[in-house]
Design a protein around this motif. Structure first.
Motif, PDB file in Angstrom:
ATOM      1  N   GLU A   1       0.875  -1.054  -0.090  1.00 43.01           N
ATOM      2  CA  GLU A   1      -0.050   0.022  -0.075  1.00 43.01           C
ATOM      3  C   GLU A   1       1.055   1.387   0.041  1.00 43.01           C
ATOM      4  OE1 GLU A   1      -4.088   1.542   2.482  1.00 43.01           O
ATOM      5  OE2 GLU A   1      -2.228   0.496   3.577  1.00 43.01           O
ATOM      6  N   HIS A   2       0.587   2.192  -0.769  1.00 46.21           N
ATOM      7  CA  HIS A   2       1.379   3.554  -0.973  1.00 46.21           C
ATOM      8  C   HIS A   2       0.517   4.865  -0.475  1.00 46.21           C
ATOM      9  CE1 HIS A   2       3.041   7.148  -2.997  1.00 46.21           C
ATOM     10  NE2 HIS A   2       4.164   6.289  -2.483  1.00 46.21           N
ATOM     11  N   TYR A   3       1.189   5.570   0.343  1.00 47.90           N
ATOM     12  CA  TYR A   3       0.628   6.864   0.558  1.00 47.90           C
ATOM     13  C   TYR A   3       1.916   8.009   0.321  1.00 47.90           C
ATOM     14  CZ  TYR A   3      -3.740   5.904   2.779  1.00 47.90           C
ATOM     15  OH  TYR A   3      -4.929   5.311   2.911  1.00 47.90           O
TER      16      TYR A   3
ATOM     17  N   GLU B   1      -1.011  13.860  -0.244  1.00 48.24           N
ATOM     18  CA  GLU B   1      -1.815  12.548   0.374  1.00 48.24           C
ATOM     19  C   GLU B   1      -0.959  12.102   1.456  1.00 48.24           C
ATOM     20  OE1 GLU B   1      -3.329   8.415  -1.759  1.00 48.24           O
ATOM     21  OE2 GLU B   1      -0.939   9.045  -1.527  1.00 48.24           O
TER      22      GLU B   1
ATOM     23  N   LEU C   1      -0.989  10.193   5.154  1.00 46.01           N
ATOM     24  CA  LEU C   1      -1.622   9.377   6.321  1.00 46.01           C
ATOM     25  C   LEU C   1      -0.897   9.676   7.440  1.00 46.01           C
ATOM     26  CD1 LEU C   1      -3.131   6.732   7.032  1.00 46.01           C
ATOM     27  CD2 LEU C   1      -1.131   5.337   6.366  1.00 46.01           C
TER      28      LEU C   1
ATOM     29  N   GLY D   1      -5.962  11.171   2.443  1.00 49.11           N
ATOM     30  CA  GLY D   1      -5.468  10.478   3.465  1.00 49.11           C
ATOM     31  C   GLY D   1      -6.352  10.458   4.619  1.00 49.11           C
ATOM     32  N   GLY D   2      -5.867  10.606   5.815  1.00 50.80           N
ATOM     33  CA  GLY D   2      -6.556  10.563   6.975  1.00 50.80           C
ATOM     34  C   GLY D   2      -5.726  10.197   8.263  1.00 50.80           C
TER      35      GLY D   2
ATOM     36  N   LEU E   1      -5.238   7.664  11.563  1.00 49.75           N
ATOM     37  CA  LEU E   1      -5.777   6.446  12.358  1.00 49.75           C
ATOM     38  C   LEU E   1      -5.130   6.294  13.715  1.00 49.75           C
ATOM     39  CD1 LEU E   1      -5.137   4.003   9.188  1.00 49.75           C
ATOM     40  CD2 LEU E   1      -7.483   4.846  10.118  1.00 49.75           C
TER      41      LEU E   1
ATOM     42  N   ILE F   1      -2.630   2.579  15.969  1.00 50.35           N
ATOM     43  CA  ILE F   1      -1.885   2.084  14.877  1.00 50.35           C
ATOM     44  C   ILE F   1      -0.451   2.513  15.425  1.00 50.35           C
ATOM     45  CG2 ILE F   1      -1.147   1.617  12.354  1.00 50.35           C
ATOM     46  CD1 ILE F   1      -3.918   1.065  12.910  1.00 50.35           C
TER      47      ILE F   1
ATOM     48  N   ASP G   1       2.405  -2.567  13.657  1.00 47.71           N
ATOM     49  CA  ASP G   1       2.100  -3.951  14.341  1.00 47.71           C
ATOM     50  C   ASP G   1       0.516  -4.266  13.830  1.00 47.71           C
ATOM     51  OD1 ASP G   1       3.856  -3.620  16.197  1.00 47.71           O
ATOM     52  OD2 ASP G   1       2.852  -3.411  18.008  1.00 47.71           O
ATOM     53  N   GLU G   2      -0.236  -3.373  13.350  1.00 46.38           N
ATOM     54  CA  GLU G   2      -1.648  -3.676  12.901  1.00 46.38           C
ATOM     55  C   GLU G   2      -1.949  -3.756  11.431  1.00 46.38           C
ATOM     56  OE1 GLU G   2      -0.719  -1.156  15.251  1.00 46.38           O
ATOM     57  OE2 GLU G   2      -1.260  -1.970  17.190  1.00 46.38           O
ATOM     58  N   LEU G   3      -0.991  -3.104  10.710  1.00 40.76           N
ATOM     59  CA  LEU G   3      -1.295  -3.298   9.305  1.00 40.76           C
ATOM     60  C   LEU G   3      -0.206  -3.833   8.449  1.00 40.76           C
ATOM     61  CD1 LEU G   3      -2.470   0.597   9.102  1.00 40.76           C
ATOM     62  CD2 LEU G   3      -3.874  -1.349   9.572  1.00 40.76           C
ATOM     63  N   ASP G   4      -0.526  -4.062   7.200  1.00 40.69           N
ATOM     64  CA  ASP G   4       0.531  -4.541   6.498  1.00 40.69           C
ATOM     65  C   ASP G   4       1.244  -3.273   6.180  1.00 40.69           C
ATOM     66  OD1 ASP G   4      -0.573  -6.844   6.219  1.00 40.69           O
ATOM     67  OD2 ASP G   4      -1.747  -6.133   4.488  1.00 40.69           O
TER      68      ASP G   4
ATOM     69  N   ILE H   1       3.563  -0.152   4.845  1.00 41.06           N
ATOM     70  CA  ILE H   1       3.124   0.819   3.929  1.00 41.06           C
ATOM     71  C   ILE H   1       4.230   1.689   3.603  1.00 41.06           C
ATOM     72  CG2 ILE H   1       1.653   3.110   4.228  1.00 41.06           C
ATOM     73  CD1 ILE H   1       0.570   2.022   6.618  1.00 41.06           C
TER      74      ILE H   1
END
Lengths: 555, 289
Positions: A5-7, A31, A33, A131-132, A134, A137, A156-159, A161
């Motif tokens: 995934e890319h930001y 963009e 995150l 973006g946004g 979170l 995380i 820890d929580e996401l794939d 980035i």
């Protein structure tokens, strides 16, 4: 490398530094995150409690968030005092001039309220550019390509980035700055540790006891012999309907004196000087602690590595010089400059120049000079030598020195009010303990009140804190449990104490083959995630996973 | 993707809400109706599908007009685009069989979705029949006790991890074609591994409660004629189940005193261990592990 995934931009941490960076990136249409490990921004944050807007700063927090003072802050500081204390003798200096120097405004803040407000602003702004923000995380390291170059972040929580730029604003215990090899936590001499009590008090009572109107606030600083020989001082700031009362000490001094941080805080809380403000009705809302980098020694001159730009505490950008304590404002400036640097470097078609451009901006905007004043390094070579301290201290405490202090009298207040002098004060016992003590002894008046404050015990303080414990997954591992390697944590950890079984660090006597061994054991459940033990003990130190661990309500 | 969640209103059995008479019979009039707690997991599965694959989430229930609020609760607690209440006097007193016939007819009226989710049994009847029977009426492939879900939209397949025989210790992975019927286990864990999914989730959740305020705008109420079922096959007339009598469960023989112990508190835990020690020593002597 596998597809990730890319930001365009990832900002780690939603404190003031991360918020400023993200808001600026969003203004450039980038963009962005934002990843915050707390359940809500501010739930992991502690500060003494003053945020400044400096006249000389290129960006202040209200430039980026116009409603900041109204929505996120407590009271403005309209009075500023330093109390020199020797026993029950006190000489008070009005440091209004020092405070006003280069200050557009300065407000007391509580971090949960402040950062959670920033969070909602930042989420809205970054959402508009794809973006946004979170919460919950935890970025745990840098994503690297096969060539070893930084490509993004892992959590820890996401794939993993990927990002074209990563801005690490993940605080004093920044895991990203350490992963990049930019910071370490080896030397206690490079850090301060602060502990703070947020004390409940109705607004009218504050107005009454501090002689303030609704829109006025006071800052009181304390130094002298009330903390024995530990180098540091105390503070008291007025919030809207609470007080922030705390102490800040050089970590090496805390370790050397085997001082218990919570007891030093109690020494301040129960000092007769404070009896005019707090008494039997003392009610503590929250006990908190924080490690503070000493920018004079650790502020990174080049806070970047590849695509990674580091801002705020994570880059050591915390200015603590004499009575001046400024961190959040520098984090805001640095966050905005880092974002600007990326946007401009990208605009010139050379995004990989962002880091160098950021460092250049820090220099050219005068930020680096504030964090690492040139004069300090000069004074330090002479002024921080032990033998020099001995001579100066014995001179000060001699009859001649005392005569000098008396002769200076009112001029001392003016000298203390000099911003230039404050910037080069050496980190020795002299300015923290000896001089204020002599001033109080020679010029001070006796405090006649007696304290009726009964602070809670450490056990009660821990009991009042909220934790979401990650059961079976401790975030700190004690690597060497010998007393020599890790024993210092028993006293220096703000939620541990000698002879107290309910804290993080404990001493244990283990009998093996007929001889006794002194060992240290660790229970991370009461941890307030300050990072002290990472410096003074031999640990593998990580933050807990997103949303786990301590949850500060005040901060 | 179009997903449908089946839900039911049940008496709120929580302490302080539920009311029993002196014979131990539930006082239905005095006990509020809430969404069947197990259905929350079905809603989570639908929300995960909506977040990952976009599309639409419908929620359906069969019951009296008061179940509108149950549908609203479902919409507020997770997420829903539209709501369907199948409600009609003819449907009253239906058993699970008649309910399944009615629901399957309503689902056909709605247009069979890609995925139908049901919760694992209701808190009142506890039969666990309605979901599977509805699935059987629709002749769809069914996955029960699903604890994790992955949809491959392009291939038109759904893969699930499920508990074999409902046992948490034994998990298998199964796959089937869409459309499919999935009974979601209470152990179901939604999984959002990308920031984009999390941001979508955050956005949907942020508006769910607010949107549910005006739930009636998206609510459709159908009677038996709307869903084309013969009154003889639904409601009491269509229910082959005969309840001969209901026996109250006797109260436990003794009121035991409970002491709450904080496992993190060493002193308290020590007291527990001390109390257990006399029992443990025998077991140890017997050679237990």
């Amino acid at each position: 490398m596998t597809e990730h995934e890319h930001y365009e931009a990832v900002v780690v941490g939603a404190g003031p530094g991360g918020a400023a960076a993200a808001a600026t990136l969003a203004r450039y249409g980038i963009e962005t995150l934002v990843l915050e490990r707390g359940v809500e921004a501010g739930s992991k944050n502690v500060s003494g409690g003053l945020i400044y807007a400096e006249q000389s700063a290129p960006v202040t927090v209200d430039d980026l968030f116009p409603d900041f003072r109204e929505e996120a802050a407590e009271r403005p500081v309209t009075r500023y005092y330093l109390h020199n204390v020797a026993g029950d003798r006190v000489e008070t200096f009005d440091l209004g001039r020092l405070h006003d120097h280069d200050t557009e405004w300065a407000d007391a803040v509580l971090r949960r309220k402040m950062d959670s407000w920033l969070e909602s602003q930042v989420h809205e702004m970054t959402s508009e550019t794809g973006g946004g923000l979170l919460t919950g995380i935890r970025a745990n390291g840098l994503l690297r390509g096969d060539d070893g170059e930084i490509r993004g972040v892992t959590t820890d929580e996401l794939d993993p980035i990927e990002a074209d730029v990563v801005i690490a604003a993940d605080g004093v215990a920044s895991e990203l700055a350490r992963d990049a090899g930019l910071m370490d936590w080896e030397d206690p001499g490079q850090w301060f540790q602060g502990v703070k009590a947020v004390v409940d008090m109705p607004a009218e009572t504050i107005n009454d006891r501090f002689a303030l109107s609704e829109d006025e606030g006071a800052a009181h600083l304390f130094s002298g012999d009330l903390f024995s020989d530990v180098r540091g001082g105390g503070f008291l700031y007025t919030n809207r309907d609470s007080l922030s009362v705390g102490t800040v000490f050089h970590l090496d001094s805390l370790v050397a004196e085997e001082a218990e941080p919570h007891q030093l805080l109690d020494a301040l809380l129960t000092h007769p000087l404070l009896a005019q403000w707090i008494g039997e009705d003392y009610r503590e809302r929250e006990y908190a602690a924080k490690l503070v980098p000493d920018s004079k020694k650790v502020a990174l001159r080049e806070p970047h590595a590849g695509r990674l730009l580091v801002v705020g505490d994570a880059a050591g950008q915390m200015q603590a010089q004499g009575p001046i304590i400024k961190g959040m404002n520098h984090a805001v400036t640095a966050g905005a400059l880092a974002a600007e640097a990326y946007a401009q470097a990208k605009g010139r078609g050379k995004p990989d120049r962002a880091g160098r451009l950021y460092a250049k901006k820090l220099r050219e905007e005068g930020v680096m000079d504030k964090l690492r004043p040139r004069g300090y390094d000069l004074v330090r070579t002479v002024g921080e030598r032990d033998d020099v301290t001995e001579v100066v201290d014995s001179l000060l405490t001699s009859r001649l020195g005392r005569l000098g202090v008396r002769a200076l009298g009112g001029n001392l207040e003016r000298l203390y009010g000099s911003p230039r002098l404050a910037a080069i004060v050496p980190d020795t016992r002299t300015p923290y303990v000896t001089l204020p003590t002599v001033i109080a002894e020679e010029l001070g008046t006796r405090v006649t009140e007696t304290s009726r404050v009964e602070p809670p015990s450490l056990e009660e303080r821990i009991g009042e804190l909220t934790y979401d414990t990650d059961v079976g997954n401790p975030h700190i591992v004690l690597v060497d449990d010998s007393y020599e390697a890790s024993g210092a944590a028993i006293t220096a950890c703000p939620v541990s104490a000698k002879g107290f079984g309910g804290g993080c660090y404990r001493e244990e006597l283990v009998r093996t083959n007929g001889h006794e061994e002194r060992l240290v054991s660790l229970d991370t459940q009461p941890c307030v995630e300050c990072g002290t033990c990472a410096v003074v003990a031999d640990t593998e130190w990580h933050h807990p996973s997103g949303g786990k661990g301590v949850v500060f309500d005040e901060g | 993707m179009h997903t449908l969640v089946l839900t039911k209103g049940v008496p709120d059995f929580r302490e302080g809400k539920v009311s029993f008479d002196e014979n131990g019979h539930l006082e239905r009039g005095k006990t509020p109706t809430v969404m069947n707690p197990n259905d929350a997991h079905a809603l989570q599965a639908a929300l995960q599908t909506r977040v990952r694959h976009d599309g639409r989430v419908s929620v359906m229930s069969m019951g009296p007009p008061g179940y509108k609020e149950v549908l609203q609760e479902a919409m507020a607690s997770a997420y829903a685009d539209d709501l369907y209440l199948v409600s009609d006097r003819e449907m009253a007193a239906a058993d699970t069989w008649a309910t399944a016939i009615t629901l399957s007819a309503a689902i056909e009226e709605l247009g069979v979705p890609d995925l139908v989710f049901a919760g694992f049994k209701t808190a009142d009847g506890e039969t666990g029949h309605t979901g599977p029977q509805t699935c059987w009426c629709l002749d769809m492939p069914m996955i029960t006790h699903a604890v994790a879900l992955d949809v491959d939209e392009k291939a038109g397949r759904v893969r699930a991890r499920r508990l074999v025989e409902g046992d948490i210790a034994e998990v298998e992975t199964v796959e089937t074609d869409l459309p499919a019927f999935v009974v979601v286990d209470p152990e179901f864990e939604p999984s959002y591994r990308t920031a984009r999914d999390r941001l979508t989730l955050k956005q949907l959740r942020a508006t769910a409660r607010e949107r549910a305020e005006s739930y009636e705008d998206v609510l459709t109420v159908w009677d038996h004629a709307d869903v084309n079922v013969d009154p003889d096959y639904i409601g009491l007339d269509g229910s082959p189940t005969i309840v001969s009598s209901v026996d109250p469960i006797p109260k436990p023989p003794a009121e035991r005193e409970a002491t709450m112990v904080d496992p993190a508190n060493e002193a308290e835990m020590r007291a527990v261990l001390d109390a257990m020690r006399p029992f443990a020593s025998d077991a140890a002597a017997a050679g237990g592990d």
